[in-house]
Scaffold this motif. Structure first.
Motif, PDB file in Angstrom:
ATOM      1  N   PRO A  45       0.816  -1.233   0.000  1.00 28.05           N
ATOM      2  CA  PRO A  45       0.000   0.000   0.000  1.00 28.05           C
ATOM      3  C   PRO A  45       0.846   1.279   0.000  1.00 28.05           C
ATOM      4  N   ILE A  46       1.981   1.261   0.714  1.00 26.66           N
ATOM      5  CA  ILE A  46       2.847   2.445   0.716  1.00 26.66           C
ATOM      6  C   ILE A  46       3.411   2.687  -0.680  1.00 26.66           C
ATOM      7  N   GLY A  47       3.840   1.602  -1.353  1.00 22.87           N
ATOM      8  CA  GLY A  47       4.356   1.742  -2.711  1.00 22.87           C
ATOM      9  C   GLY A  47       3.316   2.301  -3.669  1.00 22.87           C
ATOM     10  N   ILE A  48       2.073   1.847  -3.530  1.00 20.27           N
ATOM     11  CA  ILE A  48       0.982   2.373  -4.365  1.00 20.27           C
ATOM     12  C   ILE A  48       0.733   3.848  -4.041  1.00 20.27           C
ATOM     13  N   TRP A  49       0.763   4.159  -2.765  1.00 21.22           N
ATOM     14  CA  TRP A  49       0.498   5.522  -2.302  1.00 21.22           C
ATOM     15  C   TRP A  49       1.526   6.509  -2.849  1.00 21.22           C
ATOM     16  N   ILE A  50       2.833   6.143  -2.759  1.00 20.27           N
ATOM     17  CA  ILE A  50       3.857   7.078  -3.240  1.00 20.27           C
ATOM     18  C   ILE A  50       3.873   7.138  -4.775  1.00 20.27           C
ATOM     19  N   ALA A  51       3.374   6.107  -5.433  1.00 19.67           N
ATOM     20  CA  ALA A  51       3.248   6.164  -6.889  1.00 19.67           C
ATOM     21  C   ALA A  51       2.190   7.184  -7.297  1.00 19.67           C
ATOM     22  N   ARG A  52       1.228   7.410  -6.402  1.00 17.00           N
ATOM     23  CA  ARG A  52       0.168   8.397  -6.662  1.00 17.00           C
ATOM     24  C   ARG A  52       0.611   9.814  -6.263  1.00 17.00           C
ATOM     25  N   HIS A  53       1.593   9.899  -5.350  1.00 24.12           N
ATOM     26  CA  HIS A  53       2.043  11.201  -4.842  1.00 24.12           C
ATOM     27  C   HIS A  53       3.573  11.255  -4.969  1.00 24.12           C
ATOM     28  N   SER A  54       4.054  11.717  -6.086  1.00 23.68           N
ATOM     29  CA  SER A  54       5.480  11.660  -6.423  1.00 23.68           C
ATOM     30  C   SER A  54       6.354  12.413  -5.426  1.00 23.68           C
ATOM     31  N   ARG A  55       5.824  13.458  -4.801  1.00 25.33           N
ATOM     32  CA  ARG A  55       6.633  14.239  -3.871  1.00 25.33           C
ATOM     33  C   ARG A  55       7.000  13.446  -2.610  1.00 25.33           C
ATOM     34  N   LEU A  56       6.268  12.341  -2.365  1.00 26.28           N
ATOM     35  CA  LEU A  56       6.534  11.543  -1.167  1.00 26.28           C
ATOM     36  C   LEU A  56       7.550  10.428  -1.419  1.00 26.28           C
ATOM     37  N   VAL A  57       7.936  10.227  -2.684  1.00 24.35           N
ATOM     38  CA  VAL A  57       8.840   9.120  -3.006  1.00 24.35           C
ATOM     39  C   VAL A  57      10.169   9.252  -2.267  1.00 24.35           C
ATOM     40  N   ALA A  58      10.804  10.401  -2.381  1.00 28.62           N
ATOM     41  CA  ALA A  58      12.138  10.598  -1.793  1.00 28.62           C
ATOM     42  C   ALA A  58      12.154  10.404  -0.273  1.00 28.62           C
ATOM     43  N   PRO A  59      11.243  11.058   0.493  1.00 29.91           N
ATOM     44  CA  PRO A  59      11.297  10.872   1.947  1.00 29.91           C
ATOM     45  C   PRO A  59      10.983   9.441   2.398  1.00 29.91           C
ATOM     46  N   VAL A  60      10.000   8.802   1.758  1.00 28.64           N
ATOM     47  CA  VAL A  60       9.630   7.440   2.159  1.00 28.64           C
ATOM     48  C   VAL A  60      10.764   6.465   1.866  1.00 28.64           C
ATOM     49  N   VAL A  61      11.325   6.535   0.662  1.00 31.51           N
ATOM     50  CA  VAL A  61      12.425   5.634   0.297  1.00 31.51           C
ATOM     51  C   VAL A  61      13.663   5.923   1.138  1.00 31.51           C
ATOM     52  N   SER A  62      13.891   7.185   1.484  1.00 32.41           N
ATOM     53  CA  SER A  62      15.043   7.536   2.327  1.00 32.41           C
ATOM     54  C   SER A  62      14.932   6.896   3.708  1.00 32.41           C
ATOM     55  N   VAL A  63      13.735   6.945   4.290  1.00 25.48           N
ATOM     56  CA  VAL A  63      13.528   6.310   5.601  1.00 25.48           C
ATOM     57  C   VAL A  63      13.778   4.805   5.513  1.00 25.48           C
ATOM     58  N   ALA A  64      13.244   4.170   4.471  1.00 25.81           N
ATOM     59  CA  ALA A  64      13.458   2.732   4.291  1.00 25.81           C
ATOM     60  C   ALA A  64      14.934   2.424   4.067  1.00 25.81           C
ATOM     61  N   ASN A  65      15.646   3.292   3.344  1.00 27.53           N
ATOM     62  CA  ASN A  65      17.079   3.106   3.122  1.00 27.53           C
ATOM     63  C   ASN A  65      17.869   3.211   4.419  1.00 27.53           C
ATOM     64  N   ILE A  66      17.479   4.157   5.271  1.00 25.84           N
ATOM     65  CA  ILE A  66      18.170   4.326   6.559  1.00 25.84           C
ATOM     66  C   ILE A  66      18.021   3.069   7.410  1.00 25.84           C
ATOM     67  N   ILE A  67      16.811   2.506   7.441  1.00 25.53           N
ATOM     68  CA  ILE A  67      16.584   1.260   8.190  1.00 25.53           C
ATOM     69  C   ILE A  67      17.478   0.152   7.643  1.00 25.53           C
ATOM     70  N   GLN A  68      17.613   0.088   6.319  1.00 21.74           N
ATOM     71  CA  GLN A  68      18.387  -0.974   5.678  1.00 21.74           C
ATOM     72  C   GLN A  68      19.872  -0.869   5.996  1.00 21.74           C
ATOM     73  N   THR A  69      20.359   0.348   6.272  1.00 22.56           N
ATOM     74  CA  THR A  69      21.785   0.520   6.538  1.00 22.56           C
ATOM     75  C   THR A  69      22.171   0.179   7.978  1.00 22.56           C
ATOM     76  N   VAL A  70      21.202   0.056   8.862  1.00 28.67           N
ATOM     77  CA  VAL A  70      21.505  -0.306  10.258  1.00 28.67           C
ATOM     78  C   VAL A  70      21.902  -1.784  10.304  1.00 28.67           C
ATOM     79  N   PRO A  71      23.058  -2.122  10.895  1.00 23.00           N
ATOM     80  CA  PRO A  71      23.449  -3.536  10.998  1.00 23.00           C
ATOM     81  C   PRO A  71      22.378  -4.363  11.705  1.00 23.00           C
ATOM     82  N   ALA A  72      22.208  -5.593  11.258  1.00 21.47           N
ATOM     83  CA  ALA A  72      21.125  -6.434  11.787  1.00 21.47           C
ATOM     84  C   ALA A  72      21.244  -6.630  13.289  1.00 21.47           C
ATOM     85  N   ILE A  73      22.448  -6.888  13.772  1.00 23.18           N
ATOM     86  CA  ILE A  73      22.622  -7.145  15.201  1.00 23.18           C
ATOM     87  C   ILE A  73      22.305  -5.894  16.018  1.00 23.18           C
TER      88      ILE A  73
END
Length: 224
Positions: A45-73
């Motif tokens: 649903p988030i992916g569909i939502w940001i596809a409808r609102h292009s201005r939200l793509v950068a902040p949403v993907v940035s937050v997800a990227n930040i989570i991905q960079t945190v080491p698992a442990i």
């Protein structure tokens, strides 16, 4: 000779602990699946939502990227402070790690649907909901499955680390092997099924992805 001894120990370990390894394999797989399914329920649903609102793509993907960079442990340690030890914390970590590929692939899939197809649906009187469910989602489903495929492979690796905080997984066997004096065979007993699980998950979802891809699903020409 040493290699033969390791293989013998590996065979003996499986012979004596088959049910234990199978139970951990099942627990490992279910924890991974639960986390990825939750991420799909939120991420699509988030992916569909940001596809409808292009201005939200950068902040949403940035937050997800930040989570991905945190080491698992480190992420497990942070989540453990609020959720405690056990499966719930690992499922939450898998959920967070799975968001990025699912969100990005859903966004990419929705945006890759050709505009003239959507315009044709609108010209037939389809509402926005009908355009989504009858045109955009079916045509982008293979791309979304590809994101889930990536997420599940990542999840299997993260779940193995979850053994450090008390979640049952094949990581238990690997940790036990690293603590043993001569634990190469025990490490292999945990590492091999973990790798096989990731490979099989990737192959099965890859097959499903190709099966539902309208560009790859071509009919054989009729024989005249």
């Amino acid at each position: 000779m040493e290699k033969l001894n390791t293989l013998e120990q590996f065979a003996v370990y499986y012979r004596d602990n088959y049910s234990y390894v199978f139970q951990l394999f099942l627990d490992h797989f279910l924890i991974s699946i639960y986390g990825v399914l939750l991420a799909a329920l939120v991420g699509i649903p988030i992916g569909i939502w940001i596809a409808r609102h292009s201005r939200l793509v950068a902040p949403v993907v940035s937050v997800a990227n930040i989570i991905q960079t945190v080491p698992a442990i480190a992420l497990l340690a942070i989540l453990m402070l609020g959720l405690g030890l056990g499966k719930t914390t690992v499922i939450a970590a898998v959920f967070l790690y799975s968001l990025l590929p699912i969100i990005k692939n859903t966004y990419t899939g929705i945006k890759s649907v050709e505009r003239h197809i959507i315009d044709a649906g609108r010209g037939m009187g389809m509402t926005k909901r009908q355009q989504l469910t009858m045109i955009e989602l079916p045509l982008s489903l293979s791309v979304i499955i590809a994101g889930i495929r990536i997420a599940l492979v990542i999840a299997i690796g993260v779940t193995a680390i979850g053994s450090f905080i008390g979640a049952p997984s094949l990581g238990d066997i690997i940790i036990r092997g690293t603590n043993a004096t001569d634990g190469q065979a025990i490490i292999l007993a945990g590492a091999i099924p973990t790798a096989l699980m990731a490979i099989l998950a990737d192959l099965i979802l890859g097959f499903i992805e190709r099966l539902i891809d309208p560009l790859k699903r071509r009919r054989k020409p009729a024989i005249s």
